[in-house]
Design a protein around this motif. Sequence first.
Motif, mmCIF file in Angstrom:
data_model
loop_
_atom_site.group_PDB
_atom_site.id
_atom_site.type_symbol
_atom_site.label_atom_id
_atom_site.label_comp_id
_atom_site.label_asym_id
_atom_site.label_seq_id
_atom_site.Cartn_x
_atom_site.Cartn_y
_atom_site.Cartn_z
ATOM 1 N N THR A 215 0.836 -1.196 0.000
ATOM 2 C CA THR A 215 0.000 0.000 0.000
ATOM 3 C C THR A 215 0.874 1.250 0.000
ATOM 4 O O THR A 215 1.969 1.274 0.559
ATOM 5 N N GLY A 216 0.405 2.291 -0.666
ATOM 6 C CA GLY A 216 1.164 3.529 -0.775
ATOM 7 C C GLY A 216 2.170 3.510 -1.899
ATOM 8 O O GLY A 216 2.823 4.523 -2.154
ATOM 9 N N ASN A 217 2.335 2.379 -2.583
ATOM 10 C CA ASN A 217 3.275 2.260 -3.695
ATOM 11 C C ASN A 217 2.533 1.748 -4.924
ATOM 12 O O ASN A 217 1.450 1.172 -4.835
ATOM 13 N N ALA A 218 3.163 1.903 -6.101
ATOM 14 C CA ALA A 218 2.618 1.350 -7.336
ATOM 15 C C ALA A 218 2.908 -0.149 -7.392
ATOM 16 O O ALA A 218 4.008 -0.597 -7.045
ATOM 17 N N ASN A 219 1.916 -0.911 -7.804
ATOM 18 C CA ASN A 219 2.057 -2.362 -7.940
ATOM 19 C C ASN A 219 1.696 -2.761 -9.361
ATOM 20 O O ASN A 219 0.630 -2.402 -9.875
ATOM 21 N N ALA A 220 2.605 -3.496 -10.008
ATOM 22 C CA ALA A 220 2.386 -3.946 -11.375
ATOM 23 C C ALA A 220 1.635 -5.278 -11.348
ATOM 24 O O ALA A 220 2.101 -6.252 -10.752
ATOM 25 N N ILE A 221 0.476 -5.303 -12.014
ATOM 26 C CA ILE A 221 -0.340 -6.521 -12.082
ATOM 27 C C ILE A 221 -0.504 -6.878 -13.549
ATOM 28 O O ILE A 221 -0.916 -6.046 -14.365
ATOM 29 N N GLN A 222 -0.171 -8.119 -13.871
ATOM 30 C CA GLN A 222 -0.217 -8.568 -15.258
ATOM 31 C C GLN A 222 -1.192 -9.744 -15.370
ATOM 32 O O GLN A 222 -1.136 -10.680 -14.570
ATOM 33 N N VAL A 223 -2.110 -9.698 -16.345
ATOM 34 C CA VAL A 223 -3.126 -10.736 -16.526
ATOM 35 C C VAL A 223 -2.974 -11.328 -17.925
ATOM 36 O O VAL A 223 -2.936 -10.592 -18.922
ATOM 37 N N PHE B 41 -1.632 -3.809 -15.690
ATOM 38 C CA PHE B 41 -2.304 -2.831 -14.835
ATOM 39 C C PHE B 41 -1.287 -2.245 -13.868
ATOM 40 O O PHE B 41 -0.285 -2.894 -13.529
ATOM 41 N N ASN B 42 -1.554 -1.034 -13.400
ATOM 42 C CA ASN B 42 -0.721 -0.383 -12.387
ATOM 43 C C ASN B 42 -1.657 0.113 -11.289
ATOM 44 O O ASN B 42 -2.517 0.966 -11.529
ATOM 45 N N TRP B 43 -1.498 -0.410 -10.079
ATOM 46 C CA TRP B 43 -2.426 -0.094 -8.987
ATOM 47 C C TRP B 43 -1.642 0.387 -7.776
ATOM 48 O O TRP B 43 -0.715 -0.288 -7.327
ATOM 49 N N ALA B 44 -2.041 1.538 -7.252
ATOM 50 C CA ALA B 44 -1.374 2.112 -6.086
ATOM 51 C C ALA B 44 -2.411 2.419 -5.019
ATOM 52 O O ALA B 44 -2.868 3.575 -4.900
ATOM 53 N N PRO B 45 -2.827 1.411 -4.232
ATOM 54 C CA PRO B 45 -3.810 1.680 -3.174
ATOM 55 C C PRO B 45 -3.210 2.571 -2.088
ATOM 56 O O PRO B 45 -2.083 2.352 -1.639
ATOM 57 N N ALA B 46 -3.955 3.576 -1.673
ATOM 58 C CA ALA B 46 -3.459 4.506 -0.650
ATOM 59 C C ALA B 46 -3.332 3.789 0.689
ATOM 60 O O ALA B 46 -4.110 2.901 1.019
ATOM 61 N N THR B 47 -2.313 4.183 1.451
ATOM 62 C CA THR B 47 -2.112 3.612 2.777
ATOM 63 C C THR B 47 -3.345 3.845 3.640
ATOM 64 O O THR B 47 -3.888 4.957 3.679
ATOM 65 N N GLY B 48 -3.808 2.786 4.301
ATOM 66 C CA GLY B 48 -4.955 2.893 5.192
ATOM 67 C C GLY B 48 -6.282 2.633 4.519
ATOM 68 O O GLY B 48 -7.304 2.511 5.204
#
Length: 591
Positions: A391-399, A461-468
């Motif tokens: 969380t708080g960072n960008a995460n690379a998701i590949q499908v 996809f690039n997903w960056a869920p906010a901390t909390g």
Amino acid sequence: MQKGSRFTMHSAAVLVVLMANLSTEVLAEHGWPIDTVNSEHPIGNTMGEFQHYGANRYQHTGHDILETPVSPMTRVTASGIVSQLGDVVASRYNGTTIDGVDGVTYRYWHLEHGSYDVNFVNNFNNGTYVEAGDAIAQLVTWTYGDFHHLHYDLRRGTDYLNPMASITPDPDTEFPDIQSINFARDNSDPWVQFNPAAANACTVVNGAVDIISQISDRNSAASTQGAAQLTNWIYNLRWRACANNNPDCNWIDTRPFDTLPVAWGNAEADAQFSNRAPWDSSSEYWTNTVMYGIVTNWMAGVPNQNGNWNTAAIADGRYSVSVEATDFAGNVTTYNVKACVQNGVNCIRDLTIRDANDDTGAVPYPGTEVGASPDITVNSGTPNQDIKITTGNANAIQVRVWNYGNCNIPAGTNYTVCIGWGEPTSEAVPRPLPAAQNINCQARVVPAGGWASGSSLLTNFNWAPATGTIPEGDYAIAAWVDGAQDPVLDTFTVDRDDNRAQQNIAFGPPVAVCINGSQRERSCTVNGRQGTRTDTCVNGAWVLGNCRIPICIDGDERWKSCWLGSKMGWQRYVCRDESWHLSGGCVSYIP
């Protein structure tokens, strides 16, 4: 190793359904016919199992109960008169027959010469009754392979009876294993296979089709006698072929092995078991037994070579073909594959994201657990790959999406790939996900050159869920695909939805959340059953351990059949200390 999509269950509801189908030949319960009589023993061959020695092809008439020679003593299971006693020097085929007071003939075979109990011999000589629990003789040393066993069978009139219907306790918790489902031209010899149109594509079938499935089982009792007990046959088979718009269609029953007609021989064995290339059943049971059941070769409960899946009588399109195997203890395994029926000229479209069990795809992915999709990759190339969303960072998701149909999808065709998150599940990935748990959808277009059958395309996809915004813990990344003529199945009745999959993952901050080498205990579920797992910290993130499921959960209950005079009754078993215990006597109905 798991292959294909399978669903296992062992519940009171299943047992009630199975027992409702039982023959009226259910016997009074008694113990095992060999010391110790109140403990489960390994099984080598089961009733109905394929046998092939010399020119004869037949089915095993009883159960082979494995034990170490020579010390275990065989025991009488039901009182009666000893009508035959064989005791020849240096023979592996000594045995005895007891005509039970219940009208059943009991045979105990492969006994050691000179080991008969003196009282048993006297009863035989004097024509007097032997009683349940009386000693008979010791086991002979089996000289062909490491397969020392007691052959135990029961016969009434023209039928052999299922020995395990009367033996208790039978705490077998091992599920049958279905290794494959194969399609071939009806009655072709050697088999003419229907092959996928392309690697990883749907198997295209037409006309009259035979379905051949490799199946084996074992009981849960430990054995030191090699691999023979790993290849048991099963109690019951059934199959179905469901159209894409009717995923919960009716099952087609074969025949439960409550009884086995004495008259069955080569023809019946050949109808049930494939013994020609490339699926050749064998019965070298002290080394390796391989059994291929021809599940379509049953008509009105009788094995018949004329049985088949007549695809000419149904609409073209995608079908999920399922085979269900039930063992003698009531454990059930279901295995699914795809078939594309094409008797006409139109091809079949089918987009798929595989889960760990390959959904209903035609080419099995040997995943080890639900929730480990090979087609969903998170933070590829990092120490936490497929382990952690930070969380708080960008995460690379590949499908990765597969064209499992037999059509080449033309360039310019539109489809959509979506991702979301939620609780890990051993069932179908929910649809729709709650709106707050949808992450992103991408509209995609098939590129120039088209999309070949059996090949795949990637979506990033690039997903960056906010901390909390998401509590730290264990979740799943879900992915699904939708396209013209290939919609996501909107149903909760299928075990797996072939356009959806998940990847179990932990959510947490980017800093290390554990100390390398440390462990933690967490609860988990498999097929709706609660268990525990031990996670281990690797590179600052938790690596999830395998889910350990107990035989039963304390407080659970199940019911087994029993007899009240000439009528069927029920006995209640309750779970204590993660094992089953009899609770109460035989009653006329389940309260």
